[in-house]
Design a protein around this motif. Structure first.
Motif, PDB file in Angstrom:
ATOM      1  N   GLY A   1       2.443  11.300  13.008  1.00  0.00           N
ATOM      2  CA  GLY A   1       2.806  11.466  11.608  1.00  0.00           C
ATOM      3  C   GLY A   1       3.332  10.221  10.941  1.00  0.00           C
ATOM      4  N   ALA A   2       3.241   9.083  11.625  1.00  0.00           N
ATOM      5  CA  ALA A   2       3.768   7.832  11.059  1.00  0.00           C
ATOM      6  C   ALA A   2       2.908   7.285   9.930  1.00  0.00           C
ATOM      7  CB  ALA A   2       3.912   6.778  12.150  1.00  0.00           C
ATOM      8  N   GLY A   3       1.628   7.701   9.881  1.00  0.00           N
ATOM      9  CA  GLY A   3       0.717   7.209   8.848  1.00  0.00           C
ATOM     10  C   GLY A   3      -0.291   6.198   9.348  1.00  0.00           C
ATOM     11  N   LYS A   4      -0.426   6.089  10.665  1.00  0.00           N
ATOM     12  CA  LYS A   4      -1.288   5.047  11.252  1.00  0.00           C
ATOM     13  C   LYS A   4      -2.754   5.244  10.881  1.00  0.00           C
ATOM     14  CE  LYS A   4      -0.079   6.211  15.423  1.00  0.00           C
ATOM     15  NZ  LYS A   4       0.774   7.377  15.057  1.00  0.00           N
TER      16      LYS A   4
ATOM     17  N   ALA B   1       2.306   9.394   2.935  1.00  0.00           N
ATOM     18  CA  ALA B   1       1.800   9.074   4.272  1.00  0.00           C
ATOM     19  C   ALA B   1       1.928   7.591   4.564  1.00  0.00           C
ATOM     20  CB  ALA B   1       0.345   9.515   4.401  1.00  0.00           C
ATOM     21  N   VAL B   2       1.759   6.767   3.537  1.00  0.00           N
ATOM     22  CA  VAL B   2       1.966   5.318   3.624  1.00  0.00           C
ATOM     23  C   VAL B   2       2.827   4.921   2.439  1.00  0.00           C
ATOM     24  CG1 VAL B   2       0.866   3.051   3.600  1.00  0.00           C
ATOM     25  CG2 VAL B   2      -0.237   4.951   4.789  1.00  0.00           C
ATOM     26  N   ASP B   3       3.889   4.165   2.717  1.00  0.00           N
ATOM     27  CA  ASP B   3       4.896   3.905   1.689  1.00  0.00           C
ATOM     28  C   ASP B   3       5.199   2.408   1.596  1.00  0.00           C
ATOM     29  OD1 ASP B   3       6.907   4.103  -0.164  1.00  0.00           O
ATOM     30  OD2 ASP B   3       8.326   5.137   1.146  1.00  0.00           O
ATOM     31  N   GLN B   4       4.619   1.751   0.590  1.00  0.00           N
ATOM     32  CA  GLN B   4       4.886   0.337   0.292  1.00  0.00           C
ATOM     33  C   GLN B   4       4.701  -0.547   1.535  1.00  0.00           C
ATOM     34  OE1 GLN B   4       8.351  -0.340  -2.410  1.00  0.00           O
ATOM     35  NE2 GLN B   4       8.735   1.846  -2.094  1.00  0.00           N
TER      36      GLN B   4
ATOM     37  N   LEU C   1       0.829  -1.207   0.000  1.00  0.00           N
ATOM     38  CA  LEU C   1       0.000   0.000   0.000  1.00  0.00           C
ATOM     39  C   LEU C   1       0.863   1.257   0.000  1.00  0.00           C
ATOM     40  CD1 LEU C   1      -2.927  -0.669   2.508  1.00  0.00           C
ATOM     41  CD2 LEU C   1      -3.008  -0.605   0.004  1.00  0.00           C
ATOM     42  N   THR C   2       0.493   2.203  -0.866  1.00  0.00           N
ATOM     43  CA  THR C   2       1.144   3.510  -0.923  1.00  0.00           C
ATOM     44  C   THR C   2       0.067   4.574  -1.073  1.00  0.00           C
ATOM     45  OG1 THR C   2       3.144   2.596  -1.943  1.00  0.00           O
ATOM     46  CG2 THR C   2       2.786   4.955  -2.182  1.00  0.00           C
ATOM     47  N   CYS C   3       0.180   5.640  -0.264  1.00  0.00           N
ATOM     48  CA  CYS C   3      -0.785   6.737  -0.329  1.00  0.00           C
ATOM     49  C   CYS C   3      -0.033   8.048  -0.083  1.00  0.00           C
ATOM     50  CB  CYS C   3      -1.878   6.546   0.712  1.00  0.00           C
ATOM     51  SG  CYS C   3      -3.146   7.840   0.709  1.00  0.00           S
TER      52      CYS C   3
ATOM     53  N   ASP D   1       7.228   7.181   9.426  1.00  0.00           N
ATOM     54  CA  ASP D   1       7.344   7.819   8.109  1.00  0.00           C
ATOM     55  C   ASP D   1       6.652   7.005   7.026  1.00  0.00           C
ATOM     56  OD1 ASP D   1       8.927   9.899   9.208  1.00  0.00           O
ATOM     57  OD2 ASP D   1      10.705   8.628   9.066  1.00  0.00           O
ATOM     58  N   GLY D   2       5.522   6.384   7.393  1.00  0.00           N
ATOM     59  CA  GLY D   2       4.734   5.643   6.421  1.00  0.00           C
ATOM     60  C   GLY D   2       5.216   4.251   6.108  1.00  0.00           C
ATOM     61  N   ARG D   3       6.342   3.842   6.698  1.00  0.00           N
ATOM     62  CA  ARG D   3       6.932   2.551   6.357  1.00  0.00           C
ATOM     63  C   ARG D   3       6.915   1.594   7.540  1.00  0.00           C
ATOM     64  NH1 ARG D   3       9.812   2.860   1.484  1.00  0.00           N
ATOM     65  NH2 ARG D   3      10.807   0.880   2.000  1.00  0.00           N
TER      66      ARG D   3
END
Length: 250
Positions: A37-40, A16-19, A7-9, A225-227
């Motif tokens: 800010g982690a993307g949760k 916000a979300v990275d792979q 998922l990537t957004c 950081d989205g990961r």
């Protein structure tokens, strides 16, 4: 039960979300943690279809739900609570629980106006479900109270109850302990365990309270950081060096 596959957004130039990829098993109480800010919450918004993924897929058992509507997600058996309580505050607790069941409605305007046959049986089923949830969450004394007049902790519980009235297979919870005092958080842990075990509902929750996570979570995903940083038991994740670095910067 649930698969997030690559998922990537992004919002503007920020991912916000990275792979992000992980699996939630049937019966899990699966917690997502990470610094601000982690993307949760974005992950929950992707699952509940408030946001669209730029890349990747979301699977609910054998159904690809990556591009279906938010209302279709509810009909697939996914319910959601929010960090900030979102209720019909001028309605009673019972009315909030009944409203949630509209996705199971099988009648039309004519039969509901006449209130005979199918419409009457449907109303009985809806009220039985609401009363079961009221009993489960010990909301009896608040049944007829206007929701907006209730303490914050009770309103949080009503929101959980409303989600349960959708009869979900999967419950998404965004920081359920936010704003609760220690006693209310302790009680919340009991409700989460009861929902998981007695109602056979798989739970994915974003949470900051590590004591609550350590008590109820079967598995924890840490992200920054989205990961993805790591997945494991609460103790494994809490002691993971990358998690410590993400939180403490050391």
């Amino acid at each position: 039960m649930l698969i997030a596959d690559n998922l990537t957004c992004s919002f503007g130039g920020v991912k916000a979300v990275d792979q992000l990829s992980f699996v939630v098993n049937h019966g899990d109480i699966f917690s997502i943690i990470g610094p601000n800010g982690a993307g949760k919450t974005t992950v929950l918004n992707l699952f509940s279809r408030f946001y669209n993924a730029d890349k990747g897929e979301i699977w609910l058992e054998d159904d690809n739900i990556t591009k279906i509507s938010a209302s279709a997600v509810a009909k697939k058996g996914i319910a959601r609570t929010f960090q900030n309580v979102e209720l019909f505050e001028r309605e009673t607790v019972l009315q909030n629980l009944l409203i949630a069941q509209h996705i199971h409605r099988t009648t039309n305007l004519v039969t509901e106006c006449l209130f005979v046959g199918l419409a009457r049986r449907q109303e009985i089923r809806f009220r039985e479900t609401a009363e079961h949830v009221i009993d489960l969450l010990h909301l009896e004394q608040y049944r007829d109270a206007v929701t907006g007049s209730l303490p914050f902790g009770v309103r949080k519980l009503v929101e959980i109850g409303r989600a349960l009235c959708l009869r979900p297979r999967l419950l998404l919870m965004d920081e359920p302990s936010s704003g609760l005092n220690p006693e209310e958080t302790e009680d919340l842990g009991h409700w989460i365990e009861d929902i998981n075990q007695d109602l056979d509902v798989t739970i994915v929750m974003v949470e900051h309270d590590m004591s609550l996570i350590g008590r109820v979570a079967s598995r924890v995903l840490a992200m920054a950081d989205g990961r993805l940083l790591t997945i494991g038991t609460p103790k494994e994740v809490e002691n993971h060096p990358e998690v410590i670095e993400a939180y403490l910067g050391c």
